[in-house]
Design a protein around this motif. Structure first.
Motif, PDB file in Angstrom:
ATOM      1  N   VAL A  92       0.869  -1.172   0.000  1.00 50.72           N
ATOM      2  CA  VAL A  92       0.000   0.000   0.000  1.00 50.72           C
ATOM      3  C   VAL A  92       0.906   1.223   0.000  1.00 50.72           C
ATOM      4  CG1 VAL A  92      -1.782   1.286   1.217  1.00 50.72           C
ATOM      5  CG2 VAL A  92      -1.786  -1.223   1.283  1.00 50.72           C
ATOM      6  N   GLY A  93       0.996   1.900  -1.136  1.00 52.08           N
ATOM      7  CA  GLY A  93       1.858   3.071  -1.228  1.00 52.08           C
ATOM      8  C   GLY A  93       3.320   2.691  -1.378  1.00 52.08           C
ATOM      9  N   PRO A  94       4.207   3.687  -1.327  1.00 47.37           N
ATOM     10  CA  PRO A  94       5.636   3.422  -1.472  1.00 47.37           C
ATOM     11  C   PRO A  94       6.170   2.625  -0.284  1.00 47.37           C
ATOM     12  CG  PRO A  94       5.268   5.704  -0.856  1.00 47.37           C
ATOM     13  CD  PRO A  94       3.926   5.120  -1.157  1.00 47.37           C
ATOM     14  N   THR A  95       7.172   1.796  -0.534  1.00 49.17           N
ATOM     15  CA  THR A  95       7.736   0.979   0.535  1.00 49.17           C
ATOM     16  C   THR A  95       8.794   1.726   1.326  1.00 49.17           C
ATOM     17  OG1 THR A  95       7.306  -1.091  -0.650  1.00 49.17           O
ATOM     18  CG2 THR A  95       9.044  -1.131   1.019  1.00 49.17           C
ATOM     19  N   CYS A  96       9.651   2.471   0.650  1.00 49.77           N
ATOM     20  CA  CYS A  96      10.756   3.149   1.323  1.00 49.77           C
ATOM     21  C   CYS A  96      10.277   4.379   2.095  1.00 49.77           C
ATOM     22  CB  CYS A  96      11.823   3.559   0.311  1.00 49.77           C
ATOM     23  SG  CYS A  96      13.299   4.311   1.057  1.00 49.77           S
ATOM     24  N   HIS A  97      10.895   4.642   3.256  1.00 50.94           N
ATOM     25  CA  HIS A  97      10.522   5.807   4.054  1.00 50.94           C
ATOM     26  C   HIS A  97      10.873   7.110   3.351  1.00 50.94           C
ATOM     27  CE1 HIS A  97      14.805   5.430   4.980  1.00 50.94           C
ATOM     28  NE2 HIS A  97      14.777   6.678   5.395  1.00 50.94           N
ATOM     29  N   LYS A  98      11.696   7.023   2.279  1.00 47.70           N
ATOM     30  CA  LYS A  98      12.033   8.220   1.506  1.00 47.70           C
ATOM     31  C   LYS A  98      11.015   8.496   0.402  1.00 47.70           C
ATOM     32  CE  LYS A  98      17.025   8.115   2.319  1.00 47.70           C
ATOM     33  NZ  LYS A  98      18.377   8.098   1.697  1.00 47.70           N
ATOM     34  N   GLY A  99       9.998   7.637   0.298  1.00 51.85           N
ATOM     35  CA  GLY A  99       8.917   7.882  -0.653  1.00 51.85           C
ATOM     36  C   GLY A  99       9.038   7.170  -1.982  1.00 51.85           C
ATOM     37  N   THR A 100      10.067   6.357  -2.152  1.00 53.19           N
ATOM     38  CA  THR A 100      10.229   5.618  -3.407  1.00 53.19           C
ATOM     39  C   THR A 100       9.566   4.244  -3.310  1.00 53.19           C
ATOM     40  OG1 THR A 100      12.404   4.835  -2.666  1.00 53.19           O
ATOM     41  CG2 THR A 100      12.342   6.799  -4.065  1.00 53.19           C
ATOM     42  N   GLY A 101       9.338   3.648  -4.471  1.00 54.92           N
ATOM     43  CA  GLY A 101       8.648   2.369  -4.515  1.00 54.92           C
ATOM     44  C   GLY A 101       9.423   1.240  -3.871  1.00 54.92           C
ATOM     45  N   GLU A 107      11.287   2.865  -9.004  1.00 58.65           N
ATOM     46  CA  GLU A 107       9.831   2.741  -9.090  1.00 58.65           C
ATOM     47  C   GLU A 107       9.447   1.274  -9.000  1.00 58.65           C
ATOM     48  OE1 GLU A 107       7.669   4.680 -12.200  1.00 58.65           O
ATOM     49  OE2 GLU A 107       9.114   6.303 -12.354  1.00 58.65           O
ATOM     50  N   ASN A 108       8.353   1.004  -8.328  1.00 62.31           N
ATOM     51  CA  ASN A 108       7.847  -0.365  -8.260  1.00 62.31           C
ATOM     52  C   ASN A 108       6.854  -0.578  -9.392  1.00 62.31           C
ATOM     53  OD1 ASN A 108       7.140  -2.943  -7.476  1.00 62.31           O
ATOM     54  ND2 ASN A 108       5.622  -2.227  -6.005  1.00 62.31           N
ATOM     55  N   SER A 109       7.381  -0.607 -10.604  1.00 53.72           N
ATOM     56  CA  SER A 109       6.527  -0.778 -11.779  1.00 53.72           C
ATOM     57  C   SER A 109       6.862  -2.091 -12.470  1.00 53.72           C
ATOM     58  CB  SER A 109       6.710   0.384 -12.761  1.00 53.72           C
ATOM     59  OG  SER A 109       8.078   0.519 -13.119  1.00 53.72           O
ATOM     60  N   THR A 110       5.886  -2.621 -13.158  1.00 52.70           N
ATOM     61  CA  THR A 110       6.082  -3.884 -13.853  1.00 52.70           C
ATOM     62  C   THR A 110       6.991  -3.700 -15.053  1.00 52.70           C
ATOM     63  OG1 THR A 110       3.878  -4.640 -13.202  1.00 52.70           O
ATOM     64  CG2 THR A 110       4.928  -5.791 -15.022  1.00 52.70           C
ATOM     65  N   SER A 111       7.950  -4.600 -15.188  1.00 51.90           N
ATOM     66  CA  SER A 111       8.826  -4.591 -16.358  1.00 51.90           C
ATOM     67  C   SER A 111       8.523  -5.810 -17.212  1.00 51.90           C
ATOM     68  CB  SER A 111      10.297  -4.611 -15.926  1.00 51.90           C
ATOM     69  OG  SER A 111      11.140  -4.749 -17.060  1.00 51.90           O
ATOM     70  N   PHE A 112       8.380  -5.568 -18.503  1.00 51.97           N
ATOM     71  CA  PHE A 112       8.131  -6.664 -19.428  1.00 51.97           C
ATOM     72  C   PHE A 112       9.381  -6.983 -20.245  1.00 51.97           C
ATOM     73  CE2 PHE A 112       4.059  -4.471 -18.760  1.00 51.97           C
ATOM     74  CZ  PHE A 112       3.306  -5.515 -18.254  1.00 51.97           C
ATOM     75  N   GLY A 113      10.532  -6.740 -19.628  1.00 53.46           N
ATOM     76  CA  GLY A 113      11.797  -7.058 -20.295  1.00 53.46           C
ATOM     77  C   GLY A 113      11.994  -6.252 -21.563  1.00 53.46           C
ATOM     78  N   PHE A 114      12.290  -6.931 -22.665  1.00 54.77           N
ATOM     79  CA  PHE A 114      12.556  -6.246 -23.926  1.00 54.77           C
ATOM     80  C   PHE A 114      11.342  -5.449 -24.391  1.00 54.77           C
ATOM     81  CE2 PHE A 114      12.336  -6.234 -28.608  1.00 54.77           C
ATOM     82  CZ  PHE A 114      13.413  -5.394 -28.851  1.00 54.77           C
ATOM     83  N   ILE A 115      10.144  -5.933 -24.085  1.00 58.30           N
ATOM     84  CA  ILE A 115       8.933  -5.206 -24.486  1.00 58.30           C
ATOM     85  C   ILE A 115       8.929  -3.810 -23.859  1.00 58.30           C
ATOM     86  CG2 ILE A 115       6.418  -5.141 -24.334  1.00 58.30           C
ATOM     87  CD1 ILE A 115       7.406  -7.125 -26.350  1.00 58.30           C
ATOM     88  N   SER A 116       9.356  -3.708 -22.603  1.00 57.74           N
ATOM     89  CA  SER A 116       9.415  -2.402 -21.945  1.00 57.74           C
ATOM     90  C   SER A 116      10.454  -1.507 -22.608  1.00 57.74           C
ATOM     91  CB  SER A 116       9.735  -2.571 -20.458  1.00 57.74           C
ATOM     92  OG  SER A 116       8.670  -3.229 -19.789  1.00 57.74           O
ATOM     93  N   GLU A 117      11.591  -2.104 -23.006  1.00 61.93           N
ATOM     94  CA  GLU A 117      12.604  -1.333 -23.730  1.00 61.93           C
ATOM     95  C   GLU A 117      12.031  -0.814 -25.050  1.00 61.93           C
ATOM     96  OE1 GLU A 117      16.383  -3.233 -24.239  1.00 61.93           O
ATOM     97  OE2 GLU A 117      16.245  -4.277 -22.313  1.00 61.93           O
ATOM     98  N   LEU A 118      11.298  -1.670 -25.720  1.00 64.59           N
ATOM     99  CA  LEU A 118      10.697  -1.296 -26.995  1.00 64.59           C
ATOM    100  C   LEU A 118       9.673  -0.182 -26.799  1.00 64.59           C
ATOM    101  CD1 LEU A 118      10.607  -1.919 -30.013  1.00 64.59           C
ATOM    102  CD2 LEU A 118       8.910  -3.703 -29.539  1.00 64.59           C
ATOM    103  N   GLU A 119       8.910  -0.253 -25.718  1.00 62.55           N
ATOM    104  CA  GLU A 119       7.941   0.804 -25.432  1.00 62.55           C
ATOM    105  C   GLU A 119       8.638   2.150 -25.219  1.00 62.55           C
ATOM    106  OE1 GLU A 119       3.807  -0.513 -23.635  1.00 62.55           O
ATOM    107  OE2 GLU A 119       5.424  -0.844 -22.192  1.00 62.55           O
ATOM    108  N   ASN A 120       9.791   2.111 -24.566  1.00 61.62           N
ATOM    109  CA  ASN A 120      10.544   3.359 -24.350  1.00 61.62           C
ATOM    110  C   ASN A 120      11.020   3.955 -25.671  1.00 61.62           C
ATOM    111  OD1 ASN A 120      10.225   3.222 -21.567  1.00 61.62           O
ATOM    112  ND2 ASN A 120      12.140   2.108 -21.260  1.00 61.62           N
ATOM    113  N   ILE A 121      11.441   3.079 -26.586  1.00 59.56           N
ATOM    114  CA  ILE A 121      11.872   3.555 -27.909  1.00 59.56           C
ATOM    115  C   ILE A 121      10.686   4.160 -28.660  1.00 59.56           C
ATOM    116  CG2 ILE A 121      12.755   2.820 -30.164  1.00 59.56           C
ATOM    117  CD1 ILE A 121      14.378   0.671 -28.665  1.00 59.56           C
ATOM    118  N   ILE A 122       9.549   3.483 -28.600  1.00 61.11           N
ATOM    119  CA  ILE A 122       8.350   3.981 -29.266  1.00 61.11           C
ATOM    120  C   ILE A 122       7.941   5.336 -28.683  1.00 61.11           C
ATOM    121  CG2 ILE A 122       5.876   3.572 -29.607  1.00 61.11           C
ATOM    122  CD1 ILE A 122       6.543   0.568 -29.765  1.00 61.11           C
ATOM    123  N   GLN A 123       8.049   5.467 -27.362  1.00 61.95           N
ATOM    124  CA  GLN A 123       7.716   6.743 -26.726  1.00 61.95           C
ATOM    125  C   GLN A 123       8.636   7.859 -27.225  1.00 61.95           C
ATOM    126  OE1 GLN A 123       7.484   6.631 -22.450  1.00 61.95           O
ATOM    127  NE2 GLN A 123       7.633   8.851 -22.253  1.00 61.95           N
TER     128      GLN A 123
END
Length: 211
Positions: A92-101, A107-123
């Protein structure tokens, strides 16, 4: 979860503590490392809120007891030496007391490996098409950037064309062509998602809500 019957070796270390690696059950990111004694472990299982033994405060400490950023227990696994816990949680919320995930400043975000890299290139190509990122002098606009400039109708049309190609190849026996067309379809679908202001994670959330 039958965690209470696990044979955890709390006596392996002189302090009676075992390390507890905390992992997000969905994203699979490691969020933090804490320590549990028998009492902290029992309270974690009973309350379904991850509780540690604080080595500085010398007492039990439920993560989130002050901030409200609890770690809701999903499951606990014991390693092969019976002296390290893998605690899977729904944070629930960020884990670290400094406010990070995570406690590693990520960030506590889902990574889809190469697909995530490809999404960054597309962006990046999308931002080039919008004039937010400059294209190096002498370099022609990329295919993806040009596709974004063509507008949503052209992007959607390309997805439709690739989908038809996948269907055609699915009826044939050429596995390589089927994989090639499937890759083309996925690639153009990722472009369409960003043209609509979304990413793959948004669609995954819809699927999760249906599970």
């Amino acid at each position: 979860m039958e965690s209470k019957i696990m044979n955890i070796d709390f006596n392996k270390n002189n302090d009676g503590l075992v390390p507890a690696i905390v992992q997000d059950a969905i994203t699979k990111n490691v969020l933090m490392l804490g320590y549990m004694n028998q009492e902290a472990y029992n309270k974690t299982v009973d309350s379904r809120k991850v509780t540690f033994f604080s080595r500085t405060k010398k007492r039990l400490w439920t993560k989130g007891e002050e901030s409200g950023n609890f770690l809701n227990l999903v499951d606990i696994k014991l390693d092969c030496d019976n002296d390290t816990l893998l605690v899977m949680v729904d944070p629930v919320g960020p884990t670290c007391h400094k406010g990070t995930g995570t406690c590693w400043g990520e960030e506590n975000s889902t990574s889809f490996g190469f697909i995530s890299e490809l999404e960054n290139i597309i962006q990046n190509r999308k931002e080039q098409a919008e004039g937010k990122v400059e294209i190096p002098e002498g370099v022609k606009p990329s295919y993806v950037s040009s596709l974004f400039k063509s507008g949503i109708n052209k992007v959607a049309q390309k997805v439709g064309e690739e989908a038809v190609e996948v269907v055609i190849e699915a009826k044939d026996n050429n596995d390589q062509l089927f994989k090639d067309e499937s890759a083309d379809l996925l690639f153009h679908y990722l472009i369409l998602l960003q043209a609509k202001g979304f990413k793959l994670q948004d669609i995954v959330k819809v699927l999760q809500s249906r599970h």
